[in-house]
Design an enzyme around this catalytic site. Structure first.
Site, PDB file in Angstrom:
ATOM      1  N   TYR A 137       0.830  -1.204   0.000  1.00  0.00           N
ATOM      2  CA  TYR A 137       0.000   0.000   0.000  1.00  0.00           C
ATOM      3  C   TYR A 137       0.865   1.254   0.000  1.00  0.00           C
ATOM      4  O   TYR A 137       0.692   2.156  -0.833  1.00  0.00           O
ATOM      5  CB  TYR A 137      -0.919  -0.007   1.221  1.00  0.00           C
ATOM      6  CG  TYR A 137      -1.612   1.307   1.485  1.00  0.00           C
ATOM      7  CD1 TYR A 137      -2.579   1.800   0.622  1.00  0.00           C
ATOM      8  CD2 TYR A 137      -1.283   2.076   2.602  1.00  0.00           C
ATOM      9  CE1 TYR A 137      -3.214   3.009   0.856  1.00  0.00           C
ATOM     10  CE2 TYR A 137      -1.917   3.280   2.858  1.00  0.00           C
ATOM     11  CZ  TYR A 137      -2.873   3.740   1.980  1.00  0.00           C
ATOM     12  OH  TYR A 137      -3.492   4.953   2.227  1.00  0.00           O
ATOM     13  N   LYS A 141       1.274   3.975  -3.117  1.00  0.00           N
ATOM     14  CA  LYS A 141       0.915   5.374  -2.899  1.00  0.00           C
ATOM     15  C   LYS A 141       2.095   6.290  -3.185  1.00  0.00           C
ATOM     16  O   LYS A 141       1.916   7.377  -3.748  1.00  0.00           O
ATOM     17  CB  LYS A 141       0.414   5.572  -1.456  1.00  0.00           C
ATOM     18  CG  LYS A 141      -0.952   4.980  -1.186  1.00  0.00           C
ATOM     19  CD  LYS A 141      -2.058   5.618  -2.009  1.00  0.00           C
ATOM     20  CE  LYS A 141      -2.327   7.047  -1.574  1.00  0.00           C
ATOM     21  NZ  LYS A 141      -3.457   7.662  -2.347  1.00  0.00           N
TER      22      LYS A 141
END
Length: 305
Positions: A137, A141
């Site tokens: 994640y 990002k």
């Protein structure tokens, strides 16, 4: 103050719904907040069409257009076993959106996360501090941030952390549910961050959008926006119990090692707001004060009623 037209990809989520709600109450503002079913950020052609149409609508209405990207793959643990999907949304989708904004001449505010940092710091992270995500994640990002900043669009990255709100799943709702199901519970006390109410974050982003619309651009391209102060998940949980009028002593501390999860979490991910304040933006209120305000404003929704 400029009259805004705001496009919010991810408009049905926790942050996007708050942006839509606030803008809908503003006289003279235009908001288009499509959810993923209405605007698939992984479809480059669909994204380009949506941004182009929005630019025309804003021009026809004589409003200042800004795009705020709230679309994200936020399943931190799920991303570990679904990295391709996470990358398509968080990295490639952000890149396509930035490209479309550049083509249409629209400014873009891209929302990112504290998970881009390694979490081994001992003081609040500045936007210029070295990154080092430890999860899929966080990595995707960060790739999205880089794509946005390298796109040539007039764009800013706004990192936030530990967001909760009236819509969607979040830590506050989980603690409320567990308070009614268990006599006691253990919550991690060795991860430190800044709980952030989605409504406060939305208002901060809209203040920034207003500056950008008026061409009062922040010099720094990466900014941090969270409620101020810091807490562990354990301290956050106890504060939630206090707001419920429940016995805080039912919440006990544990360590990260006691509660293993697929994705590693930053042990320390407090974000400094120095750049935010230097840009002339309003400092965010303390997290504890914001939590009380959230219960007052959205208590029924947080309780799932």
């Amino acid at each position: 103050m400029s009259r805004l037209a705001v496009l919010v990809p991810g408009g049905r989520g926790q942050l996007g719904s708050e942006l839509a709600r606030i803008l809908a109450a503003r006289s003279g503002a235009l908001v288009h907040a499509p959810g993923s079913k209405e605007l698939d950020i992984t479809d480059a052609e669909e994204v380009a069409d949506a941004v182009g149409s929005f630019a025309e609508a804003a021009k026809d209405a004589e409003l200042e257009p800004v795009v705020i990207n709230a679309a994200a793959y936020t399943g931190v643990d799920a991303a570990e076993s679904d990295p391709d999907r996470a990358a398509r949304i968080n990295a490639e989708g952000a890149a396509d959106l930035a490209k479309a904004c550049r083509s249409s001449g629209l400014p873009l505010l891209h929302v990112s996360t504290d998970y881009v940092f390694p979490g081994d710091g001992t003081r609040p992270y500045e936007p210029t501090d070295p990154t080092g995500p430890r999860s899929v994640y966080g990595r995707t990002k960060l790739e999205g941030e880089q794509a946005v900043l390298e796109s040539g669009a007039r764009a800013w990255v706004v990192r936030t952390a530990w967001v909760y709100g009236a819509r969607g799943g979040n830590f506050v709702k989980t603690m409320i549910r567990l308070s009614g199901e268990r006599d006691s519970l253990s919550v991690v006390d060795d991860q430190i961050g800044s709980p952030t109410w989605a409504a406060d974050l939305a208002n901060g982003l809209l203040e920034l959008a207003g500056q950008v619309a008026e061409r009062r651009d922040p010099k720094q391209k990466v900014l941090h926006c969270t409620n101020s102060g810091q807490a562990s998940w354990f301290e956050f949980a106890r504060a939630i119990f206090a707001e419920l009028g429940a016995d805080e002593n039912r919440v006990n501390p544990c360590t990260t090692a006691d509660y293993p999860l697929p994705a590693p979490r930053p042990a320390y991910s407090v974000l400094s707001d120095a750049a935010w304040r230097e840009a002339g933006l309003t400092p965010m209120r303390p997290w504890r004060e914001a939590l009380a305000a959230a219960f007052e404003a959205d208590g029924e929704a947080l309780r799932g009623r």
